[in-house]
Write a protein that holds these residues in place. Sequence first.
Motif, PDB file in Angstrom:
ATOM      1  N   ILE A   1       0.752  -1.063   0.270  1.00 36.35           N
ATOM      2  CA  ILE A   1       0.266  -0.097  -0.065  1.00 36.35           C
ATOM      3  C   ILE A   1       1.013   1.394  -0.068  1.00 36.35           C
ATOM      4  O   ILE A   1       0.487   2.181  -0.790  1.00 36.35           O
ATOM      5  N   SER A   2       1.865   1.078   0.763  1.00 31.80           N
ATOM      6  CA  SER A   2       2.976   2.407   0.870  1.00 31.80           C
ATOM      7  C   SER A   2       3.606   2.616  -0.726  1.00 31.80           C
ATOM      8  O   SER A   2       3.648   3.760  -1.102  1.00 31.80           O
ATOM      9  N   ASN A   3       3.718   1.728  -1.250  1.00 29.13           N
ATOM     10  CA  ASN A   3       4.315   1.627  -2.574  1.00 29.13           C
ATOM     11  C   ASN A   3       3.455   2.259  -3.652  1.00 29.13           C
ATOM     12  O   ASN A   3       3.494   3.115  -4.336  1.00 29.13           O
ATOM     13  N   ALA A   4       1.887   1.553  -3.160  1.00 22.75           N
ATOM     14  CA  ALA A   4       0.820   2.477  -4.360  1.00 22.75           C
ATOM     15  C   ALA A   4       0.566   3.823  -4.189  1.00 22.75           C
ATOM     16  O   ALA A   4       0.589   4.613  -4.916  1.00 22.75           O
ATOM     17  N   LEU A   5       0.704   4.116  -2.828  1.00 25.40           N
ATOM     18  CA  LEU A   5       0.591   5.714  -2.308  1.00 25.40           C
ATOM     19  C   LEU A   5       1.868   6.507  -2.981  1.00 25.40           C
ATOM     20  O   LEU A   5       1.529   7.508  -3.652  1.00 25.40           O
ATOM     21  N   LYS A   6       2.783   5.925  -2.843  1.00 24.11           N
ATOM     22  CA  LYS A   6       4.133   6.951  -3.274  1.00 24.11           C
ATOM     23  C   LYS A   6       4.150   6.974  -4.545  1.00 24.11           C
ATOM     24  O   LYS A   6       4.658   7.931  -5.063  1.00 24.11           O
ATOM     25  N   TYR A   7       3.903   5.945  -5.304  1.00 18.89           N
ATOM     26  CA  TYR A   7       4.121   6.076  -6.670  1.00 18.89           C
ATOM     27  C   TYR A   7       2.991   6.547  -7.551  1.00 18.89           C
ATOM     28  O   TYR A   7       2.938   6.731  -8.767  1.00 18.89           O
ATOM     29  N   SER A   8       1.954   6.819  -6.688  1.00 16.77           N
ATOM     30  CA  SER A   8       0.790   7.470  -7.445  1.00 16.77           C
ATOM     31  C   SER A   8       0.342   8.820  -6.833  1.00 16.77           C
ATOM     32  O   SER A   8      -0.093   9.669  -7.668  1.00 16.77           O
TER      33      SER A   8
ATOM     34  N   GLY B   1      -0.623   4.617 -10.525  1.00 16.86           N
ATOM     35  CA  GLY B   1       0.710   5.269 -10.511  1.00 16.86           C
ATOM     36  C   GLY B   1       1.651   5.413 -11.894  1.00 16.86           C
ATOM     37  O   GLY B   1       1.143   4.958 -12.834  1.00 16.86           O
ATOM     38  N   ILE B   2       2.928   5.465 -11.773  1.00 15.36           N
ATOM     39  CA  ILE B   2       3.762   5.528 -12.613  1.00 15.36           C
ATOM     40  C   ILE B   2       4.093   4.322 -13.346  1.00 15.36           C
ATOM     41  O   ILE B   2       4.551   4.126 -14.369  1.00 15.36           O
ATOM     42  N   GLY B   3       3.597   3.025 -12.693  1.00 10.40           N
ATOM     43  CA  GLY B   3       4.183   1.651 -13.244  1.00 10.40           C
ATOM     44  C   GLY B   3       5.330   1.278 -13.257  1.00 10.40           C
ATOM     45  O   GLY B   3       6.179   2.027 -12.804  1.00 10.40           O
ATOM     46  N   ILE B   4       5.271   0.103 -13.880  1.00  9.25           N
ATOM     47  CA  ILE B   4       6.661  -0.546 -13.786  1.00  9.25           C
ATOM     48  C   ILE B   4       7.026  -0.985 -15.319  1.00  9.25           C
ATOM     49  O   ILE B   4       6.369  -1.626 -16.040  1.00  9.25           O
ATOM     50  N   PRO B   5       8.328  -0.458 -15.923  1.00  8.43           N
ATOM     51  CA  PRO B   5       8.524  -0.885 -17.406  1.00  8.43           C
ATOM     52  C   PRO B   5       8.507  -2.297 -17.636  1.00  8.43           C
ATOM     53  O   PRO B   5       8.979  -3.163 -16.683  1.00  8.43           O
ATOM     54  N   ASP B   6       8.018  -2.701 -18.907  1.00 13.16           N
ATOM     55  CA  ASP B   6       8.116  -4.113 -18.928  1.00 13.16           C
ATOM     56  C   ASP B   6       9.373  -4.908 -18.939  1.00 13.16           C
ATOM     57  O   ASP B   6       9.431  -6.184 -18.403  1.00 13.16           O
ATOM     58  N   ARG B   7      10.531  -4.048 -19.397  1.00 14.63           N
ATOM     59  CA  ARG B   7      11.785  -4.840 -19.350  1.00 14.63           C
ATOM     60  C   ARG B   7      12.413  -5.090 -17.739  1.00 14.63           C
ATOM     61  O   ARG B   7      13.175  -5.861 -17.730  1.00 14.63           O
ATOM     62  N   GLN B   8      11.629  -4.360 -16.974  1.00  4.88           N
ATOM     63  CA  GLN B   8      12.171  -4.853 -15.670  1.00  4.88           C
ATOM     64  C   GLN B   8      11.096  -5.438 -14.694  1.00  4.88           C
ATOM     65  O   GLN B   8      11.268  -5.533 -13.292  1.00  4.88           O
ATOM     66  N   ILE B   9       9.891  -5.836 -15.107  1.00  5.33           N
ATOM     67  CA  ILE B   9       8.767  -6.383 -14.497  1.00  5.33           C
ATOM     68  C   ILE B   9       9.273  -7.541 -13.701  1.00  5.33           C
ATOM     69  O   ILE B   9       8.932  -7.965 -12.638  1.00  5.33           O
ATOM     70  N   ASN B  10      10.163  -8.488 -14.520  1.00  7.24           N
ATOM     71  CA  ASN B  10      10.549  -9.631 -14.048  1.00  7.24           C
ATOM     72  C   ASN B  10      11.756  -9.633 -12.769  1.00  7.24           C
ATOM     73  O   ASN B  10      11.851 -10.637 -12.202  1.00  7.24           O
ATOM     74  N   ALA B  11      12.416  -8.449 -12.543  1.00  5.15           N
ATOM     75  CA  ALA B  11      13.170  -8.210 -11.347  1.00  5.15           C
ATOM     76  C   ALA B  11      12.744  -7.446 -10.271  1.00  5.15           C
ATOM     77  O   ALA B  11      13.437  -7.234  -9.439  1.00  5.15           O
ATOM     78  N   VAL B  12      11.335  -7.514 -10.125  1.00  2.00           N
ATOM     79  CA  VAL B  12      11.019  -6.560  -9.171  1.00  2.00           C
ATOM     80  C   VAL B  12      11.322  -7.305  -7.791  1.00  2.00           C
ATOM     81  O   VAL B  12      11.056  -6.576  -6.857  1.00  2.00           O
ATOM     82  N   PHE B  13      11.425  -8.507  -7.623  1.00  6.17           N
ATOM     83  CA  PHE B  13      11.531  -9.150  -6.379  1.00  6.17           C
ATOM     84  C   PHE B  13      13.040  -9.278  -5.905  1.00  6.17           C
ATOM     85  O   PHE B  13      13.462  -9.842  -4.949  1.00  6.17           O
TER      86      PHE B  13
ATOM     87  N   ASP C   1       1.885  -1.428 -16.129  1.00  6.24           N
ATOM     88  CA  ASP C   1       1.986  -1.023 -17.330  1.00  6.24           C
ATOM     89  C   ASP C   1       1.948   0.568 -17.331  1.00  6.24           C
ATOM     90  O   ASP C   1       1.692   0.916 -16.042  1.00  6.24           O
ATOM     91  N   PRO C   2       2.141   1.368 -17.952  1.00 10.17           N
ATOM     92  CA  PRO C   2       2.120   2.945 -17.802  1.00 10.17           C
ATOM     93  C   PRO C   2       0.989   3.679 -16.968  1.00 10.17           C
ATOM     94  O   PRO C   2       1.103   4.574 -16.430  1.00 10.17           O
ATOM     95  N   SER C   3      -0.174   2.878 -17.262  1.00 11.15           N
ATOM     96  CA  SER C   3      -1.549   3.349 -16.342  1.00 11.15           C
ATOM     97  C   SER C   3      -1.441   2.932 -15.136  1.00 11.15           C
ATOM     98  O   SER C   3      -2.324   3.618 -14.339  1.00 11.15           O
ATOM     99  N   GLY C   4      -0.575   2.132 -14.439  1.00 12.48           N
ATOM    100  CA  GLY C   4      -0.813   1.745 -13.085  1.00 12.48           C
ATOM    101  C   GLY C   4      -0.218   0.415 -12.746  1.00 12.48           C
ATOM    102  O   GLY C   4       0.243  -0.223 -14.077  1.00 12.48           O
ATOM    103  N   THR C   5      -0.430   0.024 -11.809  1.00  8.04           N
ATOM    104  CA  THR C   5       0.209  -1.429 -11.385  1.00  8.04           C
ATOM    105  C   THR C   5      -1.076  -2.156 -10.452  1.00  8.04           C
ATOM    106  O   THR C   5      -1.676  -1.570  -9.810  1.00  8.04           O
ATOM    107  N   ARG C   6      -1.118  -3.546 -10.646  1.00 12.85           N
ATOM    108  CA  ARG C   6      -1.942  -4.284  -9.845  1.00 12.85           C
ATOM    109  C   ARG C   6      -1.056  -5.476  -9.411  1.00 12.85           C
ATOM    110  O   ARG C   6      -0.125  -6.173  -9.875  1.00 12.85           O
ATOM    111  N   VAL C   7      -1.164  -5.616  -7.837  1.00 10.03           N
ATOM    112  CA  VAL C   7      -0.640  -6.595  -7.078  1.00 10.03           C
ATOM    113  C   VAL C   7      -1.699  -7.774  -6.713  1.00 10.03           C
ATOM    114  O   VAL C   7      -2.698  -7.144  -6.066  1.00 10.03           O
TER     115      VAL C   7
END
Length: 728
Positions: free
Chosen positions: A620-627, A654-666, A704-710
Motif C-alpha cells: 500500500i505504501s508503494n501504491a501511495l508513493k508512486y501514485s 501510478g507510474i507503473g513498472i517498465p516491461d523490461r524490468q517487471i521480472n526483476a521486481v523481487f 503498465d504505464p497506466s498503473g500497477t496491480r498486485v
Amino acid sequence: MKKNESACVSPLFLQEFGGLILLDLQYHIVGISAQALHLTAYNTTTFIGISMQTFFHEAFPSIDGKLTKLVKSVVLRDLPLQVISLRYGGRNYYFKCHRQGEMIYLEWEPQLKKYVSASKLNELGFLLERSYPNNWNMICKAVNSFLKYDRVFTIRIFETGQARVIAEDKPGAPAFSMHKEFAETFLPPDLLSYYNRAAYRYIPNLRKREQELYIHDTDFDMHTTQLAAMPFLHEQHLLSHGIVSVIFFPIIINGEFWGMIIGHNTQEKPLDLQNRKLCAFFVQNASSKYESSLGQRILAENTHLKQVEDILKERLYQNKTVNCAMIQSLDILREMTTADGVAIYNEGELYLHGHTPNRQTLHALVNYLGRHTRKAIFKDHNFRLNHRQHFKSKLPFAGILSYRLDEEGSYYILWFREEKQIQLTQVYPRPNKKQNRDAGASTTLHFSEENIHDTAVPWDDKDLNFVYTLREAINTSIIQKVKEKERITEELETANNELEMLTFTLSHDLKNPLSVLHSGLYYLTDKAHTLQAEKLHQWHKNLLNSIDNISDIVNNIVFLSQNKIKTFTKDPIPMNYYIRRIVQESIILHQAQHCQIKYGKLYPIWGEKSALYQIFMNIISNALKYSSSKANPQIFITSALKEDHIHYYITDNGIGIPDRQINAVFDMFNRADNALNHQGSGIGLTLVKRIMDRLGATIKINSDPSGTRVDLFFPLVTSFPVNMMQHL
C-alpha cells in the motif's frame, strides 16, 4: 603319419581298446581307426567314401542291420549319444553312436561284464543317499569302492592355473601325495579341454602302442571320442612314476572346471563301460551336492559380509573422518581377508595390526606402489618373488593386497600374507637327439620338484569381495558426508538469508511506523495546544498503534530468529479494519491526503498478524508513493473468496513498472528506472516475497504505464468463523 610329440593331443592317434569310424551325413566313411580297418579288405586309401552299409556288411555281417538302424536313428531322430550291446565274433561289444556337427561318430569296445550286480547298485544307491558335500576324502573312497584302483585322489585347479591334491583314498607315490602342488605349466588351458569335454577320460594301459587314425581332410574334434589319446605331457609324467591304468572324472562347479577325481593303478586295470558310467554319475552327483553346499556357504558368507558392512557403515557415519572409522575397524579388516597383518597409511601416518613390515619398509612400499600401479585395488600373492629386487631390505611378507582410496596415493589400506613354502611340480622341454616316434620327436619333457619360496596363499574372490564392499561403503559414506556438508551449507545460506532478511526488515519495515510516530510526535509538539480533545485523542491512538506495530515487528523478528526452519503459525486475521489502519498510516507517511482510496470486500486471511502488516504496509505504501505524483491518484483494494484461497488485489494509477524490468521486481536492491526520483531502497518487495513464501502464499505483479496491480493469494486452512464473515 607321425605321432604328435607336443603337449597337445595328437589328432592322428587313438587308444587301442576300441574301434572308431567317422561318417558324413550322407553315411559315407571319412575316417577309420586301424582296428576298424583290419576288419575289412580295404587299405588306408581305398576306404574313403565307401558307404556305411557296405562297410557294415563286410566288417559286421551278422549285425550290420542293427548297426545301420542305430546310426540312422541318431541322425534322423536327432538323438543324443546312444549305446547298445551286441554280440559279434563270440563276444559282446558296446556300440556307441552320436552326432557332432556334420560328422557321425560310431565307436565300439569289448563288454567286460554282462551286467552290474544288484549289490553294486545297492551300494551306489546307499552312497548317493549319503551326503559328503565338503568331504572329498570320503568321495574318493566311495569312487574307489567301484574302481578298486591303487589310489584315487582329488585335485583342485585354481584360478592361477596351479593345482593341488586336496583329498585321497589310499596314499600313493610321493609324486601325488596329499597337498602336492603342480605349476600352471602342468595344466595349461589347451590341455584342460581334453578333460572337461567328457564325463570321464579312461586309459586302461598307458604302455600299449596307440592305434593310428586314418581320416579324410575334414574337421575332426578328437576330444569327442573316448578313444582320444591322452596329452603327451601327462602321459610321460604318469609313465615316469610307474602308472599304467588311469581314469579322470572332471568336477564342474557353477559351470567352471573346478578340478578332477583321478584314479591311478600300477597294473593294467580294464574297467567295464557300465562301471565307468556309474562312477561318472556318482562324481556328478557329488559335484552337484558340493555346488549346493557351496551356494549355502556363499550365502552365509554374504550374510556375514552384510553384517560387517553395516558395522562399517555405522562407524563411517559416526566418525567424522574415514580414517577414524578405519582405525577403529583394523581387526575387521584383518579378519575378513584372513591376512596376517593390515596397515593403514594416511599422509605419512601409519596404523598397524598383526604382523606387518616396519615403518621404514611401509613408507618405501607405499612409494613403490604409487609408481608401480595406478590400480585402486592391487593384489599379488607372489609380491616378494616378483618385486624384491626393488627394496633394500628383505620384505617380511610374501603376498600383498592394497586398496588406494584417493588418486594422489595419500591413503592406502594394505593387507599382508606371510610366506608359505610349497613343493611345486614344474615341466620343462629339453632337446632330444633321437628323432623317432617313441622319443617324442625333437624335444622331451623334464619334470622337476622345486621348493618354492617367497609366495603366499593367493587372494581369492572372498577377499576381493570384502575389499569391493569396503570401497562401496567408504564411497557411500563420502557421498553422504558431501550431501551432509551441502545440507549444512544450504542451512547456513538459509540462515544467512534469514539474517539478511531480518536486518533489512529492521532497517526497512520499522521505518514506516517510526516515521508515523516521528511525524505524529512532531505534529503534536507543534499543534497540540490548538487541537480539539477528540482530534488529540485520535492522534494519540495513531501513535500508540505505531508503537504496537513496532512491537509486533520486533516480536516477529525475534520469533523468526529463534525458529529459523519453522513457518508462521496461522490464525484467522480480520482485515477490514486492519487494512484501513495501514492505509491511514501510509497516507500520513507519504503525506498523500489527496489520494482517493476505494475498498471492496476485505475478507479475513489465515496468517500471522505482524507478517500481514509488513506485506500490506509495503504494497500500500508503494501504491501511495508512486501514485501521489499524479493529478488524481486512486487506489482500489478488494478481495475475493475462492474455493481454496483468499485472493486480494490492490490496484493504483501510478507510474507503473517498465516491461523490461517487471521480472526483476523481487530482486534485492532492484529499482525501476522511473522510480529513481522517489525515495526507496529496493528491498520492500523482496521482503514481501520472502514473507509470502513463509506463509505458503503467492504474489503476482502486473504493470503498465497506466498503473500497477498486485495480486495476493493466501491459502485457506479451514473455514473462517461465521461472525468474522459478517462485516466485510
